[in-house]
Design a protein around this motif. Sequence first.
Motif, mmCIF file in Angstrom:
data_model
loop_
_atom_site.group_PDB
_atom_site.id
_atom_site.type_symbol
_atom_site.label_atom_id
_atom_site.label_comp_id
_atom_site.label_asym_id
_atom_site.label_seq_id
_atom_site.Cartn_x
_atom_site.Cartn_y
_atom_site.Cartn_z
ATOM 1 N N VAL A 121 48.658 52.436 44.188
ATOM 2 C CA VAL A 121 47.684 51.569 43.551
ATOM 3 C C VAL A 121 46.351 52.018 43.456
ATOM 4 C CG1 VAL A 121 47.355 50.544 45.806
ATOM 5 C CG2 VAL A 121 47.097 49.062 43.925
ATOM 6 N N THR A 122 45.635 51.680 42.285
ATOM 7 C CA THR A 122 44.140 51.853 42.351
ATOM 8 C C THR A 122 43.545 50.815 41.889
ATOM 9 O OG1 THR A 122 42.639 53.527 41.425
ATOM 10 C CG2 THR A 122 44.280 52.874 40.114
ATOM 11 N N THR A 123 42.212 50.997 41.630
ATOM 12 C CA THR A 123 41.504 49.792 41.018
ATOM 13 C C THR A 123 40.596 50.287 40.023
ATOM 14 O OG1 THR A 123 39.721 49.880 42.736
ATOM 15 C CG2 THR A 123 41.361 48.101 43.244
ATOM 16 N N ALA A 124 40.152 49.517 39.007
ATOM 17 C CA ALA A 124 39.243 49.947 38.093
ATOM 18 C C ALA A 124 38.574 48.566 37.338
ATOM 19 C CB ALA A 124 39.856 50.789 36.999
ATOM 20 N N TYR A 125 37.573 48.946 36.558
ATOM 21 C CA TYR A 125 36.684 47.804 36.100
ATOM 22 C C TYR A 125 37.186 47.860 34.550
ATOM 23 C CZ TYR A 125 33.948 47.115 40.319
ATOM 24 O OH TYR A 125 33.684 46.775 41.354
ATOM 25 N N TRP A 126 37.874 46.783 33.934
ATOM 26 C CA TRP A 126 38.157 46.413 32.435
ATOM 27 C C TRP A 126 36.908 46.522 31.653
ATOM 28 C CZ3 TRP A 126 36.458 42.942 28.874
ATOM 29 C CH2 TRP A 126 36.927 42.964 27.649
ATOM 30 N N LYS A 127 36.768 47.330 30.469
ATOM 31 C CA LYS A 127 35.596 47.427 29.899
ATOM 32 C C LYS A 127 36.165 47.102 28.289
ATOM 33 C CE LYS A 127 32.111 50.901 28.658
ATOM 34 N NZ LYS A 127 31.510 52.239 29.002
ATOM 35 N N GLY A 128 35.180 46.135 27.476
ATOM 36 C CA GLY A 128 35.518 45.925 26.215
ATOM 37 C C GLY A 128 34.419 46.484 25.399
ATOM 38 N N LYS A 129 34.472 46.093 24.270
ATOM 39 C CA LYS A 129 33.379 46.753 23.212
ATOM 40 C C LYS A 129 32.148 46.340 23.771
ATOM 41 C CE LYS A 129 32.436 46.579 18.376
ATOM 42 N NZ LYS A 129 32.722 45.856 17.096
ATOM 43 N N SER A 130 31.673 45.321 24.274
ATOM 44 C CA SER A 130 30.313 44.951 24.670
ATOM 45 C C SER A 130 30.092 44.516 25.981
ATOM 46 C CB SER A 130 29.692 43.893 23.571
ATOM 47 O OG SER A 130 30.368 42.919 23.764
ATOM 48 N N GLU A 131 31.271 44.685 26.564
ATOM 49 C CA GLU A 131 30.928 43.893 28.241
ATOM 50 C C GLU A 131 32.141 44.852 29.022
ATOM 51 O OE1 GLU A 131 32.533 40.248 28.720
ATOM 52 O OE2 GLU A 131 34.100 40.061 26.983
ATOM 53 N N THR A 132 31.630 44.710 30.326
ATOM 54 C CA THR A 132 32.613 45.277 31.307
ATOM 55 C C THR A 132 32.755 44.233 32.473
ATOM 56 O OG1 THR A 132 31.267 47.585 30.972
ATOM 57 C CG2 THR A 132 32.597 47.079 33.312
ATOM 58 N N ALA A 133 33.883 44.011 33.195
ATOM 59 C CA ALA A 133 34.073 43.108 33.819
ATOM 60 C C ALA A 133 33.221 43.350 35.291
ATOM 61 C CB ALA A 133 35.477 42.961 34.498
ATOM 62 N N LYS A 134 32.846 42.494 36.118
ATOM 63 C CA LYS A 134 32.144 42.455 37.099
ATOM 64 C C LYS A 134 32.770 42.732 38.589
ATOM 65 C CE LYS A 134 28.134 39.753 35.534
ATOM 66 N NZ LYS A 134 27.267 38.400 35.672
ATOM 67 N N GLU A 135 34.199 42.302 38.175
ATOM 68 C CA GLU A 135 35.146 42.304 39.362
ATOM 69 C C GLU A 135 36.395 43.301 39.005
ATOM 70 O OE1 GLU A 135 34.375 39.204 38.056
ATOM 71 O OE2 GLU A 135 32.845 39.040 39.549
ATOM 72 N N PRO A 136 36.695 44.293 39.855
ATOM 73 C CA PRO A 136 37.735 45.116 39.499
ATOM 74 C C PRO A 136 39.208 44.484 39.147
ATOM 75 C CG PRO A 136 37.444 45.216 41.755
ATOM 76 C CD PRO A 136 36.469 44.248 41.248
ATOM 77 N N THR A 137 39.965 45.342 38.697
ATOM 78 C CA THR A 137 41.428 45.048 38.434
ATOM 79 C C THR A 137 42.194 45.956 39.417
ATOM 80 O OG1 THR A 137 41.166 44.111 36.063
ATOM 81 C CG2 THR A 137 43.221 44.947 36.822
ATOM 82 N N TYR A 138 43.445 45.146 39.936
ATOM 83 C CA TYR A 138 44.262 46.185 40.778
ATOM 84 C C TYR A 138 45.121 46.728 39.824
ATOM 85 C CZ TYR A 138 42.681 45.008 45.757
ATOM 86 O OH TYR A 138 42.022 44.943 46.848
ATOM 87 N N LEU A 139 45.484 48.205 39.818
ATOM 88 C CA LEU A 139 46.658 48.611 38.934
ATOM 89 C C LEU A 139 47.596 49.311 39.869
ATOM 90 C CD1 LEU A 139 44.078 50.087 36.181
ATOM 91 C CD2 LEU A 139 45.659 47.972 35.861
ATOM 92 N N LEU A 140 48.888 48.715 39.733
ATOM 93 C CA LEU A 140 49.895 49.261 40.657
ATOM 94 C C LEU A 140 50.889 49.887 39.669
ATOM 95 C CD1 LEU A 140 51.621 47.511 43.617
ATOM 96 C CD2 LEU A 140 52.892 48.659 41.982
ATOM 97 N N PHE A 141 51.470 50.945 39.830
ATOM 98 C CA PHE A 141 52.217 51.936 39.036
ATOM 99 C C PHE A 141 53.344 52.143 39.910
ATOM 100 C CE2 PHE A 141 48.235 52.336 36.754
ATOM 101 C CZ PHE A 141 48.497 52.384 35.505
ATOM 102 N N ALA A 142 54.444 52.095 39.315
ATOM 103 C CA ALA A 142 55.920 52.487 40.322
ATOM 104 C C ALA A 142 56.579 53.601 39.265
ATOM 105 C CB ALA A 142 56.575 51.209 40.412
ATOM 106 N N ARG A 143 57.158 54.588 40.125
ATOM 107 C CA ARG A 143 58.101 55.455 39.449
ATOM 108 C C ARG A 143 59.261 54.872 39.103
ATOM 109 N NH1 ARG A 143 58.141 61.476 40.259
ATOM 110 N NH2 ARG A 143 57.118 61.219 42.380
ATOM 111 N N ASP A 144 59.690 55.379 37.812
ATOM 112 C CA ASP A 144 61.028 54.755 37.099
ATOM 113 C C ASP A 144 61.562 56.226 36.399
ATOM 114 O OD1 ASP A 144 63.295 53.461 36.343
ATOM 115 O OD2 ASP A 144 62.007 53.079 34.232
ATOM 116 N N GLY A 145 62.506 56.855 37.232
ATOM 117 C CA GLY A 145 62.837 58.039 36.733
ATOM 118 C C GLY A 145 61.926 59.225 36.377
ATOM 119 N N GLU A 146 61.665 59.453 34.995
ATOM 120 C CA GLU A 146 60.462 60.499 34.655
ATOM 121 C C GLU A 146 59.269 59.700 34.212
ATOM 122 O OE1 GLU A 146 60.748 63.836 35.013
ATOM 123 O OE2 GLU A 146 62.575 63.040 36.173
ATOM 124 N N SER A 147 59.095 58.667 34.452
ATOM 125 C CA SER A 147 57.857 58.151 34.159
ATOM 126 C C SER A 147 57.277 56.955 34.967
ATOM 127 C CB SER A 147 58.002 57.213 32.823
ATOM 128 O OG SER A 147 58.945 55.993 33.128
#
Length: 334
Positions: A121-147
């Motif tokens: 799990v990591t965190t990052a800030y969503w960024k659009g064309k003209s704005e960046t979120a003020k709060e982060p998003t948690y991003l959780l990735f799980a292994r599935d075979g080779e991906s």
Amino acid sequence: MRRLMWLVGFWAMAGCSVLPGIGPKAQTPAASPTSTPAASAGPGTPEGIAAFLKDYVKRNNAANKAMSAKLLAGYEGGSSLAIDKAGYLSQLKLGDRDHEPFGYDQPTPTVAAVKGGGWFVTTAYWKGKSETAKEPTYLLFARDGESWLQMYAPDVFSDQAVDELPEIAKDASGAAVEVAQADAAGLMMSPAAFARSYAAHLVGKGAAASKSRFAADRLTTGAASTRVKMAPYAKLTESARPAAAYPSYAVRTADGGALAFTTVERTRRYDVRQGPQRNYVQQKNSGFLPGKYYTYMKFTELIQIVAYIPPKTAGPGQVEVIGSYSGITSGSGH
């Protein structure tokens, strides 16, 4: 993922009463890669994180533009896949193929990879064309075979102090320690018990003692407020339960607590109160509910939740829900 707000409200013919906060967030779904990335131990350095998220965003934007559920399934899993596939279908039903590319900024310098390498799990800030979120998003990735599949992407609530987010504990090897769903050792409650109790709390059910175990949060306070506001216009029947079809995760925090990721399935039905003033219910921007309903409206949504479960102590404590991501997956009405 582009975050927009769903809006549900009742309108009387002799005036308009917009009542926000009923529906979940809409989204341009996160998408899958055009090819399967090779599995690895996960990005363990700041450079590795940046490169991993850059590739994630590139593939995500490509699949969002194509609105391809097939590509999506190669890049996402769990409730993220279910929510975002439904988001594609809703957009297609509305004839909405607009796509605004997005990115992620300021990723967490180090990734919390669980011992054994099955997920991280990591965190990052969503960024659009003209704005960046003020709060982060948690991003959780799980292994599935080779991906690696993105399984959770809850946004931290706007009233949550970012500098007070729980710190994930690391062992001597630098790995995070996973907490089993039924494990309550040293915790106020197990992750599984939290999911069951919170689902009931979300729809205003559960004993008073159980409700007191949760700190106020945007989801539950918004739901309670909406029930009161909507009562004159419609009878609400709702239910919620842990969405057992999708995996949940938890990791130990530095203070001995746990950071838990789980999914709740909630169904709500609004039966319009009939009378001399004709009321109707409407769900804006949803291809599953593309009109006004004068008799009833029913929909089901999946809600991703990230929560902090404190360590068990002699004093009182409360579980804190600190972020969420959600979407309607089905709907009907008359």
